[in-house]
Design a protein around this motif. Structure first.
Motif, PDB file in Angstrom:
ATOM      1  N   VAL A  43       0.838  -1.201   0.000  1.00 26.75           N
ATOM      2  CA  VAL A  43       0.000   0.000   0.000  1.00 26.75           C
ATOM      3  C   VAL A  43       0.872   1.250   0.000  1.00 26.75           C
ATOM      4  O   VAL A  43       0.672   2.165  -0.807  1.00 26.75           O
ATOM      5  N   MET A  44       1.876   1.289   0.884  1.00 31.19           N
ATOM      6  CA  MET A  44       2.729   2.474   0.974  1.00 31.19           C
ATOM      7  C   MET A  44       3.542   2.685  -0.304  1.00 31.19           C
ATOM      8  O   MET A  44       3.690   3.811  -0.772  1.00 31.19           O
ATOM      9  N   LYS A  45       4.029   1.617  -0.888  1.00 29.58           N
ATOM     10  CA  LYS A  45       4.782   1.741  -2.140  1.00 29.58           C
ATOM     11  C   LYS A  45       3.890   2.253  -3.265  1.00 29.58           C
ATOM     12  O   LYS A  45       4.303   3.078  -4.071  1.00 29.58           O
ATOM     13  N   CYS A  46       2.667   1.777  -3.319  1.00 27.67           N
ATOM     14  CA  CYS A  46       1.725   2.216  -4.346  1.00 27.67           C
ATOM     15  C   CYS A  46       1.383   3.698  -4.177  1.00 27.67           C
ATOM     16  O   CYS A  46       1.354   4.451  -5.150  1.00 27.67           O
ATOM     17  N   LEU A  47       1.146   4.108  -2.948  1.00 27.17           N
ATOM     18  CA  LEU A  47       0.878   5.525  -2.689  1.00 27.17           C
ATOM     19  C   LEU A  47       2.076   6.373  -3.099  1.00 27.17           C
ATOM     20  O   LEU A  47       1.919   7.406  -3.759  1.00 27.17           O
ATOM     21  N   ALA A  48       3.273   5.945  -2.741  1.00 25.27           N
ATOM     22  CA  ALA A  48       4.484   6.700  -3.074  1.00 25.27           C
ATOM     23  C   ALA A  48       4.683   6.771  -4.581  1.00 25.27           C
ATOM     24  O   ALA A  48       4.987   7.838  -5.126  1.00 25.27           O
ATOM     25  N   LYS A  49       4.505   5.662  -5.240  1.00 20.99           N
ATOM     26  CA  LYS A  49       4.686   5.600  -6.701  1.00 20.99           C
ATOM     27  C   LYS A  49       3.753   6.577  -7.410  1.00 20.99           C
ATOM     28  O   LYS A  49       4.099   7.142  -8.439  1.00 20.99           O
ATOM     29  N   ASN A  50       2.598   6.791  -6.836  1.00 21.44           N
ATOM     30  CA  ASN A  50       1.600   7.668  -7.439  1.00 21.44           C
ATOM     31  C   ASN A  50       1.621   9.085  -6.872  1.00 21.44           C
ATOM     32  O   ASN A  50       0.710   9.872  -7.129  1.00 21.44           O
ATOM     33  N   GLY A  51       2.644   9.390  -6.074  1.00 24.47           N
ATOM     34  CA  GLY A  51       2.795  10.746  -5.553  1.00 24.47           C
ATOM     35  C   GLY A  51       1.786  11.136  -4.495  1.00 24.47           C
ATOM     36  O   GLY A  51       1.540  12.320  -4.283  1.00 24.47           O
ATOM     37  N   LEU A  52       1.220  10.173  -3.823  1.00 26.81           N
ATOM     38  CA  LEU A  52       0.208  10.444  -2.789  1.00 26.81           C
ATOM     39  C   LEU A  52       0.813  10.227  -1.402  1.00 26.81           C
ATOM     40  O   LEU A  52       0.259   9.534  -0.554  1.00 26.81           O
ATOM     41  N   HIS A  53       1.937  10.857  -1.169  1.00 25.85           N
ATOM     42  CA  HIS A  53       2.717  10.645   0.046  1.00 25.85           C
ATOM     43  C   HIS A  53       1.967  10.980   1.333  1.00 25.85           C
ATOM     44  O   HIS A  53       2.134  10.298   2.342  1.00 25.85           O
ATOM     45  N   GLU A  54       1.149  12.007   1.313  1.00 23.61           N
ATOM     46  CA  GLU A  54       0.459  12.392   2.547  1.00 23.61           C
ATOM     47  C   GLU A  54      -0.470  11.298   3.050  1.00 23.61           C
ATOM     48  O   GLU A  54      -0.726  11.179   4.246  1.00 23.61           O
TER      49      GLU A  54
END
Length: 102
Positions: A43-54
């Motif tokens: 989940v965290m990698k997917c969020l990061a990959k898509n620029g949704l860091h917050e």
């Protein structure tokens, strides 16, 4: 201009939610029976990959009662996270979180 950027950001999030609805469900559901270290990392990698860091921070807060999240967060302080962002950006944070979820 700010409203336009906000609108683009919201559309980006909605597209992500549509594409990864299962992950969104996990992000928003504390105590989900499917939550484990591997899923959390994905989940965290997917969020990061898509620029949704917050949303990584939202995810960590929602799942703060999971033992593996508690353990990870006990090693990583907010000050350390802030320093890491300053020096290495969010990529450094993602690496740290990933390392502690192994």
């Amino acid at each position: 201009m700010v409203g336009n950027r906000s609108g683009r950001r919201s559309r980006k999030l909605l597209k992500w939610i549509s594409r990864y609805s299962g992950y969104w469900q996990l992000i928003c559901t504390p105590g989900d029976e499917h939550m484990n270290m591997v899923t959390a990392r994905n989940v965290m990698k997917c969020l990061a990959k898509n620029g949704l860091h917050e949303f990584i921070f939202v995810f960590l807060y929602v799942h703060r009662d999971e033992e593996f999240i508690k353990s990870m967060l006990s090693f990583i302080s907010l000050d350390l996270l802030s320093e890491e962002i300053r020096h290495n950006g969010m990529d450094g944070i993602i690496r740290m979180l990933d390392e502690h979820l192994r």
